[in-house]
Design a protein around this motif. Structure first.
Motif, PDB file in Angstrom:
ATOM      1  N   GLU A 907      24.974  19.351   3.460  1.00  0.00           N
ATOM      2  CA  GLU A 907      26.223  18.876   2.856  1.00  0.00           C
ATOM      3  C   GLU A 907      26.811  17.722   3.665  1.00  0.00           C
ATOM      4  OE1 GLU A 907      30.518  20.797   1.421  1.00  0.00           O
ATOM      5  OE2 GLU A 907      28.937  22.077   2.249  1.00  0.00           O
ATOM      6  N   VAL A 908      26.801  17.851   5.005  1.00  0.00           N
ATOM      7  CA  VAL A 908      27.324  16.784   5.863  1.00  0.00           C
ATOM      8  C   VAL A 908      26.445  15.534   5.751  1.00  0.00           C
ATOM      9  CG1 VAL A 908      27.692  16.125   8.279  1.00  0.00           C
ATOM     10  CG2 VAL A 908      28.456  18.360   7.466  1.00  0.00           C
ATOM     11  N   HIS A 909      25.136  15.736   5.660  1.00  0.00           N
ATOM     12  CA  HIS A 909      24.204  14.591   5.543  1.00  0.00           C
ATOM     13  C   HIS A 909      24.514  13.777   4.290  1.00  0.00           C
ATOM     14  CE1 HIS A 909      20.552  12.266   5.908  1.00  0.00           C
ATOM     15  NE2 HIS A 909      20.132  12.677   4.707  1.00  0.00           N
ATOM     16  N   ASN A 910      24.665  14.432   3.135  1.00  0.00           N
ATOM     17  CA  ASN A 910      24.959  13.725   1.878  1.00  0.00           C
ATOM     18  C   ASN A 910      26.318  13.024   1.943  1.00  0.00           C
ATOM     19  OD1 ASN A 910      22.555  14.525   0.675  1.00  0.00           O
ATOM     20  ND2 ASN A 910      23.445  16.458  -0.058  1.00  0.00           N
ATOM     21  N   LEU A 911      27.297  13.686   2.571  1.00  0.00           N
ATOM     22  CA  LEU A 911      28.625  13.073   2.673  1.00  0.00           C
ATOM     23  C   LEU A 911      28.583  11.834   3.562  1.00  0.00           C
ATOM     24  CD1 LEU A 911      31.645  13.125   2.121  1.00  0.00           C
ATOM     25  CD2 LEU A 911      31.909  14.789   3.976  1.00  0.00           C
ATOM     26  N   LEU A 912      27.828  11.909   4.672  1.00  0.00           N
ATOM     27  CA  LEU A 912      27.729  10.750   5.568  1.00  0.00           C
ATOM     28  C   LEU A 912      27.097   9.554   4.859  1.00  0.00           C
ATOM     29  CD1 LEU A 912      26.598  12.486   8.909  1.00  0.00           C
ATOM     30  CD2 LEU A 912      28.825  11.455   8.420  1.00  0.00           C
ATOM     31  N   LYS A 913      26.060   9.806   4.054  1.00  0.00           N
ATOM     32  CA  LYS A 913      25.421   8.694   3.330  1.00  0.00           C
ATOM     33  C   LYS A 913      26.402   8.018   2.369  1.00  0.00           C
ATOM     34  CE  LYS A 913      21.807  10.964   1.759  1.00  0.00           C
ATOM     35  NZ  LYS A 913      20.522  11.203   1.078  1.00  0.00           N
ATOM     36  N   ALA A 914      27.198   8.828   1.683  1.00  0.00           N
ATOM     37  CA  ALA A 914      28.167   8.250   0.742  1.00  0.00           C
ATOM     38  C   ALA A 914      29.260   7.483   1.489  1.00  0.00           C
ATOM     39  CB  ALA A 914      28.778   9.368  -0.095  1.00  0.00           C
ATOM     40  N   LEU A 915      29.695   7.994   2.627  1.00  0.00           N
ATOM     41  CA  LEU A 915      30.730   7.299   3.401  1.00  0.00           C
ATOM     42  C   LEU A 915      30.226   5.959   3.916  1.00  0.00           C
ATOM     43  CD1 LEU A 915      32.120  10.329   5.460  1.00  0.00           C
ATOM     44  CD2 LEU A 915      33.359   9.041   3.698  1.00  0.00           C
ATOM     45  N   VAL A 916      28.994   5.918   4.409  1.00  0.00           N
ATOM     46  CA  VAL A 916      28.421   4.659   4.901  1.00  0.00           C
ATOM     47  C   VAL A 916      28.303   3.647   3.766  1.00  0.00           C
ATOM     48  CG1 VAL A 916      26.327   3.610   5.841  1.00  0.00           C
ATOM     49  CG2 VAL A 916      27.250   5.704   6.862  1.00  0.00           C
ATOM     50  N   LEU A 917      27.934   4.102   2.585  1.00  0.00           N
ATOM     51  CA  LEU A 917      27.759   3.198   1.437  1.00  0.00           C
ATOM     52  C   LEU A 917      29.055   2.471   1.108  1.00  0.00           C
ATOM     53  CD1 LEU A 917      25.955   2.183  -0.905  1.00  0.00           C
ATOM     54  CD2 LEU A 917      26.739   4.167  -2.216  1.00  0.00           C
ATOM     55  N   PHE A 918      30.161   3.196   1.200  1.00  0.00           N
ATOM     56  CA  PHE A 918      31.448   2.581   0.860  1.00  0.00           C
ATOM     57  C   PHE A 918      32.220   2.132   2.096  1.00  0.00           C
ATOM     58  CE2 PHE A 918      30.517   5.286  -2.826  1.00  0.00           C
ATOM     59  CZ  PHE A 918      30.592   4.332  -3.822  1.00  0.00           C
ATOM     60  N   GLN A 919      31.516   1.905   3.216  1.00  0.00           N
ATOM     61  CA  GLN A 919      32.043   1.295   4.434  1.00  0.00           C
ATOM     62  C   GLN A 919      33.165   2.109   5.073  1.00  0.00           C
ATOM     63  OE1 GLN A 919      33.033  -2.781   3.603  1.00  0.00           O
ATOM     64  NE2 GLN A 919      30.888  -3.390   3.325  1.00  0.00           N
ATOM     65  N   PHE A 920      33.082   3.452   4.927  1.00  0.00           N
ATOM     66  CA  PHE A 920      34.001   4.316   5.658  1.00  0.00           C
ATOM     67  C   PHE A 920      33.322   4.739   6.970  1.00  0.00           C
ATOM     68  CE2 PHE A 920      35.404   5.361   1.191  1.00  0.00           C
ATOM     69  CZ  PHE A 920      36.614   4.668   1.260  1.00  0.00           C
ATOM     70  N   ASP A 921      32.918   3.699   7.757  1.00  0.00           N
ATOM     71  CA  ASP A 921      32.118   4.001   8.958  1.00  0.00           C
ATOM     72  C   ASP A 921      32.911   4.782   9.993  1.00  0.00           C
ATOM     73  OD1 ASP A 921      30.376   2.515   7.569  1.00  0.00           O
ATOM     74  OD2 ASP A 921      29.907   1.084   9.158  1.00  0.00           O
ATOM     75  N   ARG A 922      34.192   4.472  10.150  1.00  0.00           N
ATOM     76  CA  ARG A 922      34.975   5.147  11.178  1.00  0.00           C
ATOM     77  C   ARG A 922      35.090   6.645  10.883  1.00  0.00           C
ATOM     78  NH1 ARG A 922      40.214   6.385  11.615  1.00  0.00           N
ATOM     79  NH2 ARG A 922      40.703   5.276   9.673  1.00  0.00           N
ATOM     80  N   GLN A 923      35.392   6.959   9.628  1.00  0.00           N
ATOM     81  CA  GLN A 923      35.481   8.376   9.268  1.00  0.00           C
ATOM     82  C   GLN A 923      34.122   9.067   9.394  1.00  0.00           C
ATOM     83  OE1 GLN A 923      36.726   5.819   7.644  1.00  0.00           O
ATOM     84  NE2 GLN A 923      38.713   6.278   6.660  1.00  0.00           N
ATOM     85  N   ALA A 924      33.052   8.334   9.020  1.00  0.00           N
ATOM     86  CA  ALA A 924      31.720   8.922   9.082  1.00  0.00           C
ATOM     87  C   ALA A 924      31.317   9.205  10.533  1.00  0.00           C
ATOM     88  CB  ALA A 924      30.698   8.002   8.425  1.00  0.00           C
ATOM     89  N   GLU A 925      31.602   8.218  11.425  1.00  0.00           N
ATOM     90  CA  GLU A 925      31.262   8.408  12.839  1.00  0.00           C
ATOM     91  C   GLU A 925      32.024   9.584  13.441  1.00  0.00           C
ATOM     92  OE1 GLU A 925      32.126   4.675  14.631  1.00  0.00           O
ATOM     93  OE2 GLU A 925      30.303   3.692  13.903  1.00  0.00           O
ATOM     94  N   LYS A 926      33.301   9.679  13.074  1.00  0.00           N
ATOM     95  CA  LYS A 926      34.122  10.790  13.582  1.00  0.00           C
ATOM     96  C   LYS A 926      33.575  12.142  13.118  1.00  0.00           C
ATOM     97  CE  LYS A 926      38.904  12.431  13.624  1.00  0.00           C
ATOM     98  NZ  LYS A 926      40.282  12.206  13.109  1.00  0.00           N
ATOM     99  N   LEU A 927      33.185  12.222  11.837  1.00  0.00           N
ATOM    100  CA  LEU A 927      32.653  13.482  11.301  1.00  0.00           C
ATOM    101  C   LEU A 927      31.315  13.828  11.952  1.00  0.00           C
ATOM    102  CD1 LEU A 927      32.677  15.827   9.276  1.00  0.00           C
ATOM    103  CD2 LEU A 927      31.624  14.295   7.590  1.00  0.00           C
ATOM    104  N   GLN A 928      30.437  12.770  12.076  1.00  0.00           N
ATOM    105  CA  GLN A 928      29.122  13.037  12.666  1.00  0.00           C
ATOM    106  C   GLN A 928      29.249  13.506  14.102  1.00  0.00           C
ATOM    107  OE1 GLN A 928      25.686  10.637  11.656  1.00  0.00           O
ATOM    108  NE2 GLN A 928      25.375  10.162  13.827  1.00  0.00           N
TER     109      GLN A 928
END
Length: 1005
Positions: A907-928
């Motif tokens: 679930e986290v993997h799929n969410l991270l891919k979607a966040l990166v696609l829409f340039q939510f890198d900061r939120q994605a990095e924090k979650l990862q």
């Protein structure tokens, strides 16, 4: 006493004893007429019992040490009569225990001699051990043997002779000069013309062994063939008829061996390694035996210690005997034990005699207080015991009995084994269980030997599935017969079928009752077949002499089976003649059954059988016969199917293209819907041509693919199909099946927006994007997708933080609980010492008080149902501080947190891919980063929460904080830990983390 011709009077000393209200003259010492040899002082030793001091007028001092012994014949074959001889003055009282048990002072027969008897010995030669010789006070040896002439079976008055007395064959006169009475002692009769005796040596501390044989002249004189000097006083001598060994015991316990060849000699007794062996203390009874193939000398002391050479076997033995490879002993704890020596080592004999015996221990049995062994009947099962008051009892020791039965069964002597087992109440299943393969191969021999209908029936009626060789009568460890592997067939059925086949091939008329028994005794009784055979007897009466009539066979069946059961089974044969025959033999009133039988006779054959089967509650057969009765009886068949739920059976009886098949399918579908199996109901309705009902069933079970297929087959109008798709999608959404709901909304309801929103709600980001671009609805990306992504990040972060906080709290609390438990355990062990009964309540996996009142008060839980038991177990695992099982509850809680967090990887993997696609890198990095730290922290905590070896921790408690008391108590605890506390201390296994699942994104590093 009257003086002789020379005016001198004979001087005697006589030893008398009393038993069974009878005075026995045991020894008569004749000092002759010489005044110088006459005794002037006779006294018993004040310290040594049975030691007699005699001083003669000529200042000669003679010391006699007396001892009790049972003189029994030494034979080991069936020809030996188990003779026991008792000295009574000038008589020898002989009882042959193989033929009869005669209580003393009576006997089987008496041997009358001319002078008081001092010693009796039996011939130590196989097949001739019934011969006896008596040494009398006048220095003669009288030899008795069995009469070679044929004895009549019955006397003139009609009585049968059980035991023929021995006949005097010859009397030998000793050529040995006897300076004092009883100068020759310890007499052994080794061969027809060879006696061995002991007399005093040249020194008071030595003895001389005399080998005597008849002189070559015409006089019946026993001359000394050779003499052997022994440095010591010989106090006992014993012979083994199997090996021919003669063993001597000296008064200090030394053991010697006599070699009585052409040049006789005496040597030390040595074991297999060549070491000299002696008794630690002198023994009052000796016997030679073989233990594991090595010859040993057994000795029993006056203090009840039994030795095998210098090894003590037991310390509470009151008597013992060796016979046919068996050692039989009685103990002061009122038991009789029988051990097979060939299968045991000396160490194993020690262990067996020290144990209390298990539930089915065939070597041990209780006996009356003070019992002593008189003799054991060779090649038999009888042990003769004498009670303190003198009476005799015969016991059939289980070990001897089973050993004899196994010999008989191995040699196919079924008749002897059966008679013995029937007489002594041994379970007859042993005949088969001992060696099933041999029994089945020789079943004709078994029937021929028994040759009795009653005995065969008795064997059959005792058959049961239990293997008696693993429960009641365990096989000896040395047994060559291996237990049979379990086959598909049941034991009772195998034996019954084999016996029936054999008896039918031999003489079915003679064994008719036994054949009926084989049918009735089977695990599923074949009563109908048995009744059919009785009916055949009635129709075709057998002409053979001794054949059983139908009335006798039926009467026998009624003895085996309840009359009502037999009547019901006779109805099941549909043979009214047989039914009437059974009913007439029963106690039934004709008014009970005649109207019912008359009604049945008036019906159509198929309907008649249906009525009988329904009466007997054989509903499947009833349905089969009713299906053949025609269309008019179908409503009755349908009602029967519904009542007894015979839907599957009914569908097989009707063709698929018939109206009855459709009606049955609809009824079955209704039943399945009631059982919450609507999808299967829909399949039945669809195949039998009821699409509307099938659609309803599929829709109610959320089987949307089948529902769409049926709807398009009908076909449904497009608007109704879209409405159906929306209804199904709503149900799927409630079940969190968002991808399937989106497929229905997109393809069948033609509502792409609702489909995309369903996918966004289910966090199926990639599929939602596909539909957005397929339907050119990029506006939804801004309005719904991106906000949903940010909400998902926030929810996941909050959830992770909560899980990590809870994990950290539980982990810290677990460390505190374990520390408290360790301190409490050490303090209790130090205060109360190693014998503290509560010390074992502190286990490595339990809480501070695993065995506390809380857990004890719930001990009754074990008797509840498994569901309630699991509920009670969960109640005990409370996270409340100070609860009895707090540490276990914490471990369960920590394991569940790790499993929950580990499942989030995809679930986290799929969410991270979607966040990166829409340039939510900061939120994605924090979650990862947060998820990675959580996984690492939990993985590192696993060895701490679940230390290695915690579940099966058997190591004793040691360490710098331990004391001598605590270490000793922990060793004791590991040995004596009760089962209950071990179960309470059971800990959960550590969770498995799926480190192989790739979830991280490289672009976020």
């Amino acid at each position: 006493m009257t003086a002789g011709e020379d005016g001198q009077v004979n001087a005697y000393i006589q030893l008398w004893t009393v038993g069974n209200y009878h005075w026995y003259l045991k020894q008569s010492l004749d000092f002759g007429r010489d005044p110088q040899k006459a005794p002037v002082c006779v006294c018993w030793d004040p310290e040594r019992p049975l030691r007699l001091h005699v001083v003669t007028r000529g200042w000669t001092c003679i010391t006699y040490d007396w001892g009790w012994t049972t003189e029994r014949s030494p034979g080991l074959d069936a020809a030996d009569n188990a003779n026991v001889a008792v000295i009574d003055g000038e008589k020898v009282l002989v009882t042959t225990f193989r033929q009869c048990v005669v209580p003393p002072p009576m006997c089987s027969f008496e041997l009358q001699l001319t002078s008081p008897v001092n010693q009796v010995t039996f011939l130590c030669k196989p097949q001739r051990t019934n011969q006896l010789s008596a040494f009398t006070a006048d220095g003669n040896i009288s030899v008795y043997s069995q009469d070679s002439g044929e004895q009549p079976e019955k006397t003139a008055d009609g009585f049968r002779t059980m035991s023929s007395p021995l006949v005097l064959q010859k009397t030998f006169r000793l050529a040995v000069l006897q300076e004092e009475p009883l100068a020759l002692r310890q007499l052994l009769w080794l061969d027809d013309e060879l006696f061995v005796g002991v007399r005093s040596g040249l020194l008071p501390t030595s003895s001389t062994l005399l080998l005597l044989h008849p002189a070559q002249d015409a006089t019946d004189t026993l001359a000394v063939r050779s003499e052997v000097e022994v440095a010591g006083v010989v106090v006992s001598m014993v012979h083994c008829s199997q090996t021919g060994t003669v063993a001597l015991q000296l008064e200090d316990g030394q053991i010697k061996k006599l070699l009585y060849g052409p040049e006789p000699s005496v040597e030390d007794w040595r074991d297999s390694s060549g070491c000299s062996i002696n008794f630690p203390v002198p023994c009052v009874q000796m016997a030679l035996c073989s233990i594991s193939g090595e010859e040993y000398l057994l000795g029993l002391t006056d203090r009840s210690h039994l030795y095998a050479g210098d090894t003590e076997l037991a310390s509470n033995v009151s008597s013992f005997a060796v016979c046919n490879d068996f050692l039989i002993i009685t103990t002061h704890s009122h038991t009789c034990r029988c051990l097979q020596l060939s299968t045991l080592s000396v160490k194993a004999v020690q262990t067996a005699l020290a144990s209390d015996g298990g539930q089915n221990d065939e070597t041990l049995r209780r006996v009356e207080r003070g019992s002593r062994i008189v003799t054991v009947v060779p090649q038999d099962t009888r042990v003769i015991l004498q009670m303190p008051r003198g009476n005799l009892e015969t016991v059939h020791h289980r070990a001897l009995l089973l050993a004899q039965l196994r010999k008989w069964l191995d040699s196919l002597r079924f008749k002897e084994a059966f008679d013995c087992m029937r007489k002594l109440r041994i379970n007859l299943n042993l005949i088969y269980d001992h060696n099933p393969k041999i029994f089945l191969e020789n079943i004709l021999t078994f029937i021929t030997q028994l040759n009795s209908i009653n005995h065969i029936n008795l064997f059959l009626t005792e058959l049961k599935e239990e293997d008696t060789t693993s429960s009641m009568y365990p096989r000896p460890e040395s047994s060559l017969v291996q237990p049979q592997p379990a086959s598909g067939q049941k034991k009772v059925d195998v034996v019954c079928d084999a016996l029936r086949s054999a008896m039918e091939s031999m003489d079915p008329n003679k064994f008719c009752l036994s054949i009926l028994t084989t049918h009735v005794k089977k695990t599923v009784p074949e009563l109908e077949i048995a009744l059919q055979k009785v009916h055949e007897l009635r129709v075709n009466r057998p002409e053979a002499p001794g054949a059983v009539s139908a009335e006798e066979a039926l009467k026998y069946l009624l003895f085996l089976v309840n009359v009502n059961d037999l009547y019901e089974h006779s109805l099941g044969t549909y043979d009214f003649d047989l039914v009437l025959m059974v009913a007439e033999k029963s106690q039934k009133d004709p008014k009970e059954y005649l109207p019912f039988l008359n009604m049945l006779k008036s019906l159509d054959p198929n309907y008649q059988r249906y009525t009988i089967d329904k009466h007997l509650k054989r509903y499947r057969k009833a349905l089969l016969h009713l299906s053949k009765c025609g269309q008019e009886h179908f409503p009755e068949a349908l009602q029967l199917v519904k009542e007894q739920k015979l839907y599957s059976e009914a569908l097989r009886l009707y063709a698929a293209d018939k109206a009855q098949y459709k009606a049955l399918s609809c009824a079955y579908a209704e039943h399945l819907v009631e059982q919450q199996q609507a999808e299967q109901a829909g399949l039945l309705l669809w195949r039998c041509g009821e699409p509307a009902s099938a659609l309803q069933a599929f829709a109610s079970s959320s089987s949307w693919r089948n529902a769409i297929c049926v709807a398009q087959q009908m076909p449904l109008p497009p608007d109704q199909l879209a409405l159906l798709a929306r209804d199904l999608a709503e149900k799927l959404t409630e079940q969190r099946r968002y991808s399937e709901a989106a497929l229905l909304l997109d393809q069948y309801a033609k509502d792409c927006e609702e489909a995309i929103l369903a996918l966004i709600t289910g966090a199926v980001w990639e599929e939602a994007l596909r539909l957005i671009y397929m339907h050119n609805r990029q506006d939804i990306t801004e309005t719904n997708l991106k906000p949903a992504l940010l909400d998902a990040v926030s929810a996941q972060t909050v959830f992770l933080d909560a899980q990590v906080a809870t994990f950290t709290r539980h982990r810290s609390r677990l460390a505190v609980v374990r520390e408290q438990k360790e301190k409490a355990r050490l303090s209790m062990l130090d205060e109360d010492g190693p014998d503290c009964p509560d010390a074992e309540l502190y286990s490595e996996a339990s809480s501070v008080m695993t065995g506390s009142k809380y857990s004890q008060s719930n001990s009754r839980i074990s008797s509840r149902s498994s569901k309630n038991r699991r509920k009670a177990e969960r109640k005990k695992l409370s996270l409340k501080e100070g609860s009895p099982m707090e540490d276990r509850a914490l471990m369960y809680a920590l394991g569940e947190i790790i499993t929950t967090v580990d499942k989030m990887r995809e679930e986290v993997h799929n969410l991270l891919k979607a966040l990166v696609l829409f340039q939510f890198d900061r939120q994605a990095e924090k979650l990862q980063l947060a998820y990675e730290e959580a996984l690492q922290m939990m993985e590192a905590a696993v060895p701490e929460v679940w230390p290695e070896g915690l579940q099966n921790n058997q190591a004793p408690l040691t360490g710098p904080n331990s004391t001598a008391n605590s270490i000793m108590a922990s060793f004791q605890q590991q040995q004596q830990k009760p089962v209950a506390s071990q179960q309470d201390a059971e800990v959960p296994t550590p969770p498995k983390m799926r480190n192989g699942v790739k979830w991280k994104l490289t672009v976020l590093k």
